[in-house]
Design a protein around this motif. Structure first.
Motif, PDB file in Angstrom:
ATOM      1  N   UNK A 134      38.472  25.574  33.469  1.00 27.65           N
ATOM      2  CA  UNK A 134      37.623  26.740  33.692  1.00 27.65           C
ATOM      3  C   UNK A 134      38.320  28.020  33.241  1.00 27.65           C
ATOM      4  N   UNK A 135      37.546  29.043  32.999  1.00 25.91           N
ATOM      5  CA  UNK A 135      38.069  30.338  32.566  1.00 25.91           C
ATOM      6  C   UNK A 135      38.598  31.118  33.764  1.00 25.91           C
ATOM      7  N   UNK A 136      39.428  32.151  33.518  1.00 28.01           N
ATOM      8  CA  UNK A 136      39.869  33.007  34.631  1.00 28.01           C
ATOM      9  C   UNK A 136      38.694  33.622  35.389  1.00 28.01           C
ATOM     10  N   UNK A 137      37.635  33.975  34.673  1.00 26.42           N
ATOM     11  CA  UNK A 137      36.460  34.571  35.322  1.00 26.42           C
ATOM     12  C   UNK A 137      35.838  33.587  36.312  1.00 26.42           C
ATOM     13  N   UNK A 138      35.665  32.333  35.894  1.00 26.42           N
ATOM     14  CA  UNK A 138      35.080  31.346  36.803  1.00 26.42           C
ATOM     15  C   UNK A 138      36.020  31.075  37.975  1.00 26.42           C
ATOM     16  N   UNK A 139      37.309  31.112  37.716  1.00 24.55           N
ATOM     17  CA  UNK A 139      38.282  30.920  38.791  1.00 24.55           C
ATOM     18  C   UNK A 139      38.136  32.013  39.851  1.00 24.55           C
ATOM     19  N   UNK A 140      37.997  33.261  39.404  1.00 22.36           N
ATOM     20  CA  UNK A 140      37.803  34.381  40.322  1.00 22.36           C
ATOM     21  C   UNK A 140      36.509  34.219  41.110  1.00 22.36           C
ATOM     22  N   UNK A 141      35.442  33.850  40.410  1.00 20.37           N
ATOM     23  CA  UNK A 141      34.140  33.715  41.072  1.00 20.37           C
ATOM     24  C   UNK A 141      34.156  32.611  42.127  1.00 20.37           C
ATOM     25  N   UNK A 142      34.878  31.520  41.849  1.00 21.51           N
ATOM     26  CA  UNK A 142      34.964  30.443  42.837  1.00 21.51           C
ATOM     27  C   UNK A 142      35.802  30.862  44.044  1.00 21.51           C
ATOM     28  N   UNK A 171      34.507  48.204  50.130  1.00 17.14           N
ATOM     29  CA  UNK A 171      34.961  47.411  48.995  1.00 17.14           C
ATOM     30  C   UNK A 171      36.089  46.466  49.442  1.00 17.14           C
ATOM     31  N   UNK A 172      36.308  45.451  48.629  1.00 14.30           N
ATOM     32  CA  UNK A 172      37.386  44.497  48.913  1.00 14.30           C
ATOM     33  C   UNK A 172      38.181  44.241  47.637  1.00 14.30           C
ATOM     34  N   UNK A 173      39.476  44.071  47.814  1.00 10.69           N
ATOM     35  CA  UNK A 173      40.359  43.677  46.720  1.00 10.69           C
ATOM     36  C   UNK A 173      40.929  42.313  47.092  1.00 10.69           C
ATOM     37  N   UNK A 174      40.456  41.297  46.402  1.00 11.00           N
ATOM     38  CA  UNK A 174      40.894  39.924  46.672  1.00 11.00           C
ATOM     39  C   UNK A 174      41.882  39.498  45.602  1.00 11.00           C
ATOM     40  N   UNK A 175      42.975  38.870  46.032  1.00  8.05           N
ATOM     41  CA  UNK A 175      43.933  38.364  45.050  1.00  8.05           C
ATOM     42  C   UNK A 175      44.366  36.955  45.429  1.00  8.05           C
ATOM     43  N   UNK A 198      39.352  46.722  51.731  1.00 11.85           N
ATOM     44  CA  UNK A 198      39.908  45.630  52.528  1.00 11.85           C
ATOM     45  C   UNK A 198      40.652  44.675  51.611  1.00 11.85           C
ATOM     46  N   UNK A 199      41.920  44.436  51.900  1.00 11.59           N
ATOM     47  CA  UNK A 199      42.727  43.444  51.190  1.00 11.59           C
ATOM     48  C   UNK A 199      42.359  42.045  51.690  1.00 11.59           C
ATOM     49  N   UNK A 200      42.198  41.098  50.782  1.00 10.02           N
ATOM     50  CA  UNK A 200      42.032  39.692  51.145  1.00 10.02           C
ATOM     51  C   UNK A 200      42.992  38.873  50.283  1.00 10.02           C
ATOM     52  N   UNK A 201      43.945  38.224  50.928  1.00  9.35           N
ATOM     53  CA  UNK A 201      44.928  37.406  50.216  1.00  9.35           C
ATOM     54  C   UNK A 201      44.595  35.941  50.360  1.00  9.35           C
ATOM     55  N   UNK A 202      44.502  35.254  49.240  1.00 13.02           N
ATOM     56  CA  UNK A 202      44.031  33.871  49.211  1.00 13.02           C
ATOM     57  C   UNK A 202      45.164  32.894  48.923  1.00 13.02           C
ATOM     58  N   UNK A 203      45.250  31.858  49.754  1.00  7.67           N
ATOM     59  CA  UNK A 203      46.036  30.664  49.430  1.00  7.67           C
ATOM     60  C   UNK A 203      47.542  30.916  49.353  1.00  7.67           C
TER      61      UNK A 203
END
Length: 332
Positions: free
Chosen positions: A105-113, A133-137, A215-220
């Motif tokens: 998958x592309x980086x865009x699809x990775x972000x969307x998932x 707003x949220x900043x997810x990484x 709002x910061x959201x840190x994933x995984x």
């Protein structure tokens, strides 16, 4: 039942759930560190040892899937397979040996998932804190994805303003900068900072942070491990981590602890984390750079990722047919 497989640069993850009147239940899950991208920075290829490790994990995933009837199944690969010149050959071999057909998958699809997997956090936590707003990484093994999101509370939906993929993660950054000294850590920090500044130049996120709207959201991965250290967990407990709200200064203090452990040789961490410090520090440098540029006061920790996003999309009527018609499983 629904199943999702995420073949990352560092981990291989499988999630199987059942759905009854919209209520999801985890039937089985699997997570194995395979280091598929090990050596990729130097050679541009997946190494034989990495492919063999990964194949063992994928055979195990295939055995968990075999014989079950799914409404939909979707398997994806990310940065290591995007970059490796021999990825197509490897994935063809995976298909032949395991029956698993995996889509890069592309980086865009990775972000969307990743966003889809954190859907509830994007509303509940942001609304609760009066943010807009949220900043997810998502700090991965081979890349780091960043999503800049506006929340529409009235229609209960989010709008992806922009996304950015930095081609560095915990494995690739570790190989690019040999972490022998504290100076190496700050070289990693400076390198990542120079990359994320490109995104800041476009979206001017700092101004929104000053207005306390983000709002910061840190994933995984890195963030969940830092949270686990902060909670002094002897064994990782997802239920205690997923959705945990922390002050970012708390995570920065844990990073300082890790640096002291590594470079001052102080006996602070348990053996469980000391063994992983070589992989933790690159992730820390990435988070350190992100937070230095965008100094949000608090963060929501999400033990979620691509698998959760795939499942979320599968279990909505609007998208179920897409994943059903893109069945990436042979002999199903």
């Amino acid at each position: 039942m629904f199943a999702a497989l995420d073949l990352g640069t560092n981990n291989c993850r499988l999630l199987i759930v059942s759905s009854d009147r919209g209520r999801l239940r985890i039937v089985d899950h699997y997570n194995r560190v395979v280091r598929l991208g090990e050596g990729l920075y130097e050679t541009g290829q997946l190494s034989q040892a990495a492919m063999e490790r990964t194949m063992v994990a994928l055979r195990h995933c295939a055995s968990k899937i075999e014989g079950k009837r799914f409404s939909a199944f979707y398997a994806v690969a990310t940065e290591a397979c995007r970059r490796a010149s021999n990825a197509d050959h490897f994935l063809s071999q995976v298909l032949y040996e395991t029956g698993l057909k995996i889509k890069v998958i592309s980086p865009r699809e990775e972000v969307e998932l990743a966003l889809a997997g954190c859907n509830s956090f994007l509303y509940d936590n942001v609304l609760k804190r009066n943010k807009t707003k949220a900043l997810l990484f998502d700090i991965g093994g081979g890349s780091t994805e960043i999503a800049w999101v506006k929340i529409d509370f009235a229609r209960r939906k989010y709008i992806l303003i922009g996304c950015f993929s930095i081609p560095v993660g915990i494995l690739t950054l570790r190989e690019q900068f040999n972490i022998a000294t504290l100076q190496n850590y700050y070289q990693m920090f400076d390198f990542v900072l120079s990359k994320v500044m490109e995104f800041e130049a476009i979206h001017r996120i700092q101004a929104e942070i000053v207005r306390n709207q983000v709002q910061f959201i840190g994933v995984s991965g890195t963030i969940t491990t830092l949270a686990s250290i902060l909670l002094n967990q002897n064994k990782y407990n997802r239920a205690a981590i997923d959705g945990l709200s922390l002050q970012t200064v708390q995570l920065k203090e844990i990073i300082r602890t890790l640096l002291d452990q590594k470079f001052k040789e102080t006996e602070i961490l348990s053996d469980r984390y000391k063994k992983r410090i070589h992989y933790l520090l690159p992730g820390c440098a990435i988070f350190d750079a992100i937070h230095t540029l965008w100094p949000a006061n608090d963060i929501v920790v999400a033990d979620r990722g691509i698998r959760d996003g795939i499942i979320a999309k599968m279990t909505t009527n609007k998208l179920r047919n897409y994943y059903k018609n893109h069945h990436y499983l042979l002999n199903q």
